[in-house]
Design a protein around this motif. Structure first.
Motif, PDB file in Angstrom:
ATOM      1  N   VAL A   1       0.837  -1.202   0.000  1.00  0.00           N
ATOM      2  CA  VAL A   1       0.000   0.000   0.000  1.00  0.00           C
ATOM      3  C   VAL A   1       0.870   1.251   0.000  1.00  0.00           C
ATOM      4  O   VAL A   1       0.610   2.205  -0.742  1.00  0.00           O
ATOM      5  N   LEU A   2       1.922   1.242   0.804  1.00  0.00           N
ATOM      6  CA  LEU A   2       2.817   2.405   0.858  1.00  0.00           C
ATOM      7  C   LEU A   2       3.458   2.678  -0.498  1.00  0.00           C
ATOM      8  O   LEU A   2       3.595   3.835  -0.895  1.00  0.00           O
ATOM      9  N   ARG A   3       3.838   1.634  -1.206  1.00  0.00           N
ATOM     10  CA  ARG A   3       4.415   1.827  -2.547  1.00  0.00           C
ATOM     11  C   ARG A   3       3.419   2.538  -3.460  1.00  0.00           C
ATOM     12  O   ARG A   3       3.791   3.443  -4.222  1.00  0.00           O
ATOM     13  N   GLN A   4       2.155   2.158  -3.388  1.00  0.00           N
ATOM     14  CA  GLN A   4       1.139   2.777  -4.242  1.00  0.00           C
ATOM     15  C   GLN A   4       0.848   4.216  -3.827  1.00  0.00           C
ATOM     16  O   GLN A   4       0.673   5.097  -4.677  1.00  0.00           O
ATOM     17  N   ILE A   5       0.788   4.444  -2.524  1.00  0.00           N
ATOM     18  CA  ILE A   5       0.487   5.798  -2.048  1.00  0.00           C
ATOM     19  C   ILE A   5       1.643   6.749  -2.337  1.00  0.00           C
ATOM     20  O   ILE A   5       1.429   7.901  -2.714  1.00  0.00           O
ATOM     21  N   ARG A   6       2.880   6.277  -2.180  1.00  0.00           N
ATOM     22  CA  ARG A   6       4.042   7.143  -2.420  1.00  0.00           C
ATOM     23  C   ARG A   6       4.093   7.655  -3.857  1.00  0.00           C
ATOM     24  O   ARG A   6       4.592   8.753  -4.101  1.00  0.00           O
ATOM     25  N   ILE A   7       3.619   6.877  -4.822  1.00  0.00           N
ATOM     26  CA  ILE A   7       3.675   7.324  -6.222  1.00  0.00           C
ATOM     27  C   ILE A   7       2.403   8.054  -6.660  1.00  0.00           C
ATOM     28  O   ILE A   7       2.311   8.520  -7.785  1.00  0.00           O
TER      29      ILE A   7
ATOM     30  N   ILE B   1       4.447  11.049   3.813  1.00  0.00           N
ATOM     31  CA  ILE B   1       3.713   9.928   4.405  1.00  0.00           C
ATOM     32  C   ILE B   1       4.552   9.378   5.545  1.00  0.00           C
ATOM     33  O   ILE B   1       5.748   9.148   5.385  1.00  0.00           O
ATOM     34  N   ARG B   2       3.901   9.200   6.706  1.00  0.00           N
ATOM     35  CA  ARG B   2       4.599   8.703   7.897  1.00  0.00           C
ATOM     36  C   ARG B   2       3.670   7.790   8.691  1.00  0.00           C
ATOM     37  O   ARG B   2       2.465   8.011   8.745  1.00  0.00           O
ATOM     38  N   PRO B   3       4.243   6.769   9.325  1.00  0.00           N
ATOM     39  CA  PRO B   3       3.410   5.898  10.157  1.00  0.00           C
ATOM     40  C   PRO B   3       2.898   6.642  11.391  1.00  0.00           C
ATOM     41  O   PRO B   3       3.592   7.508  11.935  1.00  0.00           O
TER      42      PRO B   3
ATOM     43  N   VAL C   1      -7.544   2.363  -3.349  1.00  0.00           N
ATOM     44  CA  VAL C   1      -6.310   1.572  -3.399  1.00  0.00           C
ATOM     45  C   VAL C   1      -6.578   0.251  -2.679  1.00  0.00           C
ATOM     46  O   VAL C   1      -7.101   0.249  -1.555  1.00  0.00           O
ATOM     47  N   PRO C   2      -6.237  -0.886  -3.312  1.00  0.00           N
ATOM     48  CA  PRO C   2      -6.476  -2.182  -2.652  1.00  0.00           C
ATOM     49  C   PRO C   2      -5.798  -2.227  -1.281  1.00  0.00           C
ATOM     50  O   PRO C   2      -4.689  -1.731  -1.118  1.00  0.00           O
ATOM     51  N   GLN C   3      -6.497  -2.792  -0.333  1.00  0.00           N
ATOM     52  CA  GLN C   3      -6.036  -2.971   1.045  1.00  0.00           C
ATOM     53  C   GLN C   3      -6.111  -1.690   1.896  1.00  0.00           C
ATOM     54  O   GLN C   3      -5.699  -1.694   3.043  1.00  0.00           O
ATOM     55  N   VAL C   4      -6.625  -0.591   1.336  1.00  0.00           N
ATOM     56  CA  VAL C   4      -6.892   0.601   2.144  1.00  0.00           C
ATOM     57  C   VAL C   4      -8.263   0.407   2.773  1.00  0.00           C
ATOM     58  O   VAL C   4      -9.246   0.166   2.083  1.00  0.00           O
ATOM     59  N   GLN C   5      -8.313   0.497   4.100  1.00  0.00           N
ATOM     60  CA  GLN C   5      -9.582   0.326   4.804  1.00  0.00           C
ATOM     61  C   GLN C   5     -10.332   1.634   4.975  1.00  0.00           C
ATOM     62  O   GLN C   5     -11.562   1.640   4.982  1.00  0.00           O
TER      63      GLN C   5
END
Length: 106
Positions: A18-24, A31-33, A64-68
């Motif tokens: 998910v982070l890979r998709q959001i970063r692009i 973006i930070r945890p 985005v898949p897996q985003v709740q």
């Protein structure tokens, strides 16, 4: 240009894809945890988007898949206000972009 502060919750164990998709994603500035959310991972995201496409961009992030969930913590339209002094209401201002599960059960 709008600047939005978001909290994005993802499926546990799916953080890296998910982070890979959001970063692009266009307009993601940071973006930070979120500390303490390891069991239900959340990330703080800063999104810079033209005001006219902000709604669509939020919808795309939510798809985005897996985003709740995509929760909006803050939106600033300061740049728009400096240019014209006001922001026109979108045509669907009375309708919610996101559906409430409670509302759908009624």
């Amino acid at each position: 240009m709008a600047t939005a502060g978001l909290v994005i919750r993802v499926m546990p164990g799916e953080e890296q894809p998910v982070l890979r998709q959001i970063r692009i994603f266009p307009g993601v500035a940071d973006i930070r945890p979120v500390p303490g959310t390891e069991h239900s991972p959340c990330f703080a995201v800063v999104l810079e988007s033209p005001s006219v496409t902000l709604k669509r961009d939020l919808e795309h992030l939510a798809e985005v898949p897996q985003v709740q969930a995509v929760d909006v913590a803050y939106i600033s339209y300061e740049d728009d206000l400096e240019e014209s002094g006001s922001i026109p209401c979108p045509p669907s201002a009375h309708a919610s972009v996101f559906r409430s599960p409670r509302r759908e059960q009624s």
